[in-house]
Motif scaffolding. Structure first.
Motif, short mmCIF file in Angstrom:
data_model
loop_
_atom_site.label_atom_id
_atom_site.label_comp_id
_atom_site.label_asym_id
_atom_site.label_seq_id
_atom_site.Cartn_x
_atom_site.Cartn_y
_atom_site.Cartn_z
N HIS A 1 3.21 6.53 1.81
CA HIS A 1 3.57 7.90 1.43
C HIS A 1 2.82 8.92 2.28
O HIS A 1 3.40 9.92 2.70
N ALA A 2 1.55 8.68 2.53
CA ALA A 2 0.77 9.63 3.32
C ALA A 2 1.33 9.76 4.73
O ALA A 2 1.39 10.86 5.30
N ASP B 1 5.33 16.96 -0.44
CA ASP B 1 4.73 15.63 -0.40
C ASP B 1 5.27 14.80 -1.57
O ASP B 1 5.66 15.34 -2.60
N VAL C 1 0.40 4.12 -1.21
CA VAL C 1 -0.35 5.36 -0.95
C VAL C 1 -0.38 5.66 0.54
O VAL C 1 -0.13 6.79 0.98
N ASP D 1 0.85 -1.20 0.00
CA ASP D 1 0.00 0.00 0.00
C ASP D 1 0.88 1.25 0.00
O ASP D 1 1.02 1.94 1.01
N GLY E 1 4.20 10.89 -2.77
CA GLY E 1 3.10 10.28 -3.50
C GLY E 1 3.56 9.34 -4.60
O GLY E 1 4.69 9.41 -5.09
N VAL E 2 2.66 8.47 -5.02
CA VAL E 2 3.01 7.41 -5.97
C VAL E 2 3.13 7.92 -7.41
O VAL E 2 3.71 7.23 -8.25
#
Length: 234
Positions: free
Chosen positions: A49-50, A128, A46, A44, A130-131
């Motif tokens: 990264h979050a 940030d 996402v 996962d 992110g993918v």
């Protein structure tokens, strides 16, 4: 005189950044197996990264405290008299650098760097991630935080071992004494006859391995210790 200082989350706690293993620490609120392993990132990305975007924003919003400033002063003071400080941190924030420390070894990586899984390039990163964000070097959308996750090897272990072998004093500041190999450095220092000191709010899990200890808030204990090392020099 060569001083080896290992810092952990406790040195940044008074800057508002959470520790990990306290009752209200980061791993009491988040499951590291789902956020801080290569397997978690593969399953996962996402969510991972979050999580690290949040931690990066928190670190950038924080300010260095008196403990960070004191260690930067220690580096300058030792250098001025021909001595040296090796500052090795488990922390992924950049508060040591922003306080003025010039040479910092981040054994667990840095939140403000990104690493490309395609080309291997490491780049400064303050936004940030992110993918879908692309590598500035090769253009691939395969960035990951430049962080050492559980199950990965800490960075620069050979350098750490070399610095420890030549140290005249080993001090651990704000560490839990629970995460290896960092928690084992005090035992290695003792095996070489190097004096060891713990500076912490409370005794660490490996507190019994230290020759001496100084307990209290890092913003008070670290400046007092630096004054002692430098002979009260400003």
């Amino acid at each position: 005189m060569r001083v080896f200082v290992l810092t952990g989350a406790g040195v940044s706690a008074e800057s508002g950044l959470g520790t990990f293993r306290d009752r209200d620490g980061l791993w009491a609120r988040f499951d590291p197996s789902k956020l801080a392993t290569p397997e978690a990132f593969a399953a996962d990305p996402v969510a991972v990264h979050a999580f690290y975007d949040m931690r990066r924003r928190d670190a950038l919003a924080a300010a260095p405290n008196a403990a960070h400033a004191a260690l930067a002063r220690l580096e300058r003071g030792l250098a001025a008299r021909g001595d040296a400080l090796f500052l090795c941190t488990q922390n992924i924030d950049d508060l040591h650098e922003r306080a003025g420390s010039r040479q910092v070894h981040h054994m667990h990586g840095e939140s403000c760097r990104a690493r490309c899984l395609a080309c291997g390039a490491v780049a400064p990163w303050r936004d940030d991630m992110g993918v879908f964000v692309h590598c500035p070097t090769c253009g691939a959308a395969r960035l990951r935080p430049h962080i050492v996750w559980f199950g990965e090897v800490p960075m620069g272990l050979d350098r750490i071992a070399d610095e420890l072998a030549h140290a005249d004093l080993f001090a651990a500041i704000g560490t839990s004494g629970a995460i290896y190999p960092a928690a084992g450095l005090v035992a290695e220092a003792r095996s070489r006859g190097t004096p060891t000191l713990e500076i912490n709010l409370d005794p660490a899990d490996n507190a019994g391995l230290f020759d001496d200890a100084l307990y209290g808030p890092a913003t008070e204990a670290v400046p007092a210790w630096v004054d002692e090392i430098l002979g009260g020099a400003p």
